[in-house]
Scaffold this motif. Structure first.
Motif, PDB file in Angstrom:
ATOM      1  N   ASP A   6     -26.902  39.891  25.032  1.00  0.00           N
ATOM      2  CA  ASP A   6     -25.906  40.605  26.079  1.00  0.00           C
ATOM      3  C   ASP A   6     -26.109  39.832  27.418  1.00  0.00           C
ATOM      4  O   ASP A   6     -25.181  39.653  28.201  1.00  0.00           O
TER       5      ASP A   6
ATOM      6  N   THR B  51     -21.118  47.177  24.835  1.00  0.00           N
ATOM      7  CA  THR B  51     -22.500  46.832  24.197  1.00  0.00           C
ATOM      8  C   THR B  51     -23.222  48.127  23.611  1.00  0.00           C
ATOM      9  O   THR B  51     -22.896  49.286  24.133  1.00  0.00           O
ATOM     10  N   ASP B  52     -24.137  47.990  22.929  1.00  0.00           N
ATOM     11  CA  ASP B  52     -24.824  49.081  22.206  1.00  0.00           C
ATOM     12  C   ASP B  52     -26.037  49.267  22.903  1.00  0.00           C
ATOM     13  O   ASP B  52     -26.894  50.073  22.629  1.00  0.00           O
TER      14      ASP B  52
ATOM     15  N   TYR C 139     -24.494  36.612  27.481  1.00  0.00           N
ATOM     16  CA  TYR C 139     -23.242  36.542  27.284  1.00  0.00           C
ATOM     17  C   TYR C 139     -22.526  36.749  28.716  1.00  0.00           C
ATOM     18  O   TYR C 139     -22.004  36.267  29.219  1.00  0.00           O
TER      19      TYR C 139
ATOM     20  N   GLU D 270     -30.446  42.198  20.667  1.00  0.00           N
ATOM     21  CA  GLU D 270     -29.240  42.407  21.412  1.00  0.00           C
ATOM     22  C   GLU D 270     -28.971  42.608  23.063  1.00  0.00           C
ATOM     23  O   GLU D 270     -28.385  41.927  23.504  1.00  0.00           O
ATOM     24  N   THR D 271     -30.327  42.821  23.702  1.00  0.00           N
ATOM     25  CA  THR D 271     -30.224  42.785  25.164  1.00  0.00           C
ATOM     26  C   THR D 271     -30.264  41.333  25.594  1.00  0.00           C
ATOM     27  O   THR D 271     -29.593  41.059  26.343  1.00  0.00           O
TER      28      THR D 271
ATOM     29  N   PHE E 238     -27.194  49.277  29.875  1.00  0.00           N
ATOM     30  CA  PHE E 238     -27.300  47.484  30.052  1.00  0.00           C
ATOM     31  C   PHE E 238     -27.385  47.076  31.531  1.00  0.00           C
ATOM     32  O   PHE E 238     -28.186  46.163  31.703  1.00  0.00           O
TER      33      PHE E 238
END
Length: 193
Positions: free
Chosen positions: A106, A125-126, A109, A102-103, A130
């Motif tokens: 992100d 973001t989850d 992105y 996920e990191t 972040f």
């Protein structure tokens, strides 16, 4: 796209002035093979089929050649390790495989969309903390004198924007651009093109 390239050459465009960009190395190779099957290997060998990252790397190498600077190496496993270390430093927790994935998504992105620090702070973001992880990660890469694949485009675009002589070199070399699936380009890829 292969037919369009053949048409450009039939109209008198030198193959060396045509740059064809796609997303993956395998797609670039496949396009070159398809072109060769229709128009011959001799012409195919005079064309460039590259990924946008491949063109970015070429810009960085040319800039290094012109300035005598050594370009940063592209991090591969080091980037993943930098994500893990940054996650731990910022959150105080060990990252799971899902946290890392996920990191990394992100980070990609944020870089591909050319987000400002303010927009990164407001990202949906989850990933806990972040923006701090993002800053720490980038600092770690700089300390190692490395860049990630997304940084290739960022630095190449900066060079093209800030060094008119480098931009002029590539504009002179590539007068015609063919982009596979151009509608799917990210902001930075679109800006590069």
């Amino acid at each position: 796209l292969v037919s369009r390239i053949g048409y450009l050459i039939a109209q008198g465009v030198p193959p060396e002035n045509i740059l064809t960009m796609t997303y993956t190395v395998s797609a670039a190779r496949d396009m070159s093979r398809r072109f060769a099957s229709f128009f011959g290997q001799t012409l195919a060998d005079r064309l460039e089929f590259r990924t946008i990252n491949g063109i970015s790397q070429k810009v960085l190498q040319y800039f290094a050649y012109r300035t005598g600077k050594t370009p940063f190496q592209v991090a591969d496993k080091e980037a993943s390790a930098a994500v893990k270390q940054s996650f731990l430093e910022v959150t105080g927790k060990y990252a799971t495989e899902n946290d890392i994935k996920e990191t990394q998504l992100d980070i990609t992105y944020a870089k591909n969309m050319r987000l400002t620090p303010e927009k990164i702070r407001d990202m949906d973001t989850d990933v806990e903390k972040f923006p701090e992880i993002f800053r720490t990660y980038n600092a770690k890469l700089r300390q190692m004198q490395m860049i990630d694949y997304d940084d290739q485009m960022i630095y190449a675009l900066r060079i093209l924007e800030q060094y008119p002589e480098v931009l002029a070199h590539f504009r002179e070399q590539y007068r015609y651009f063919c982009v596979d699936e151009a509608q799917d380009t990210s902001k930075i890829q679109h800006d590069m093109i």
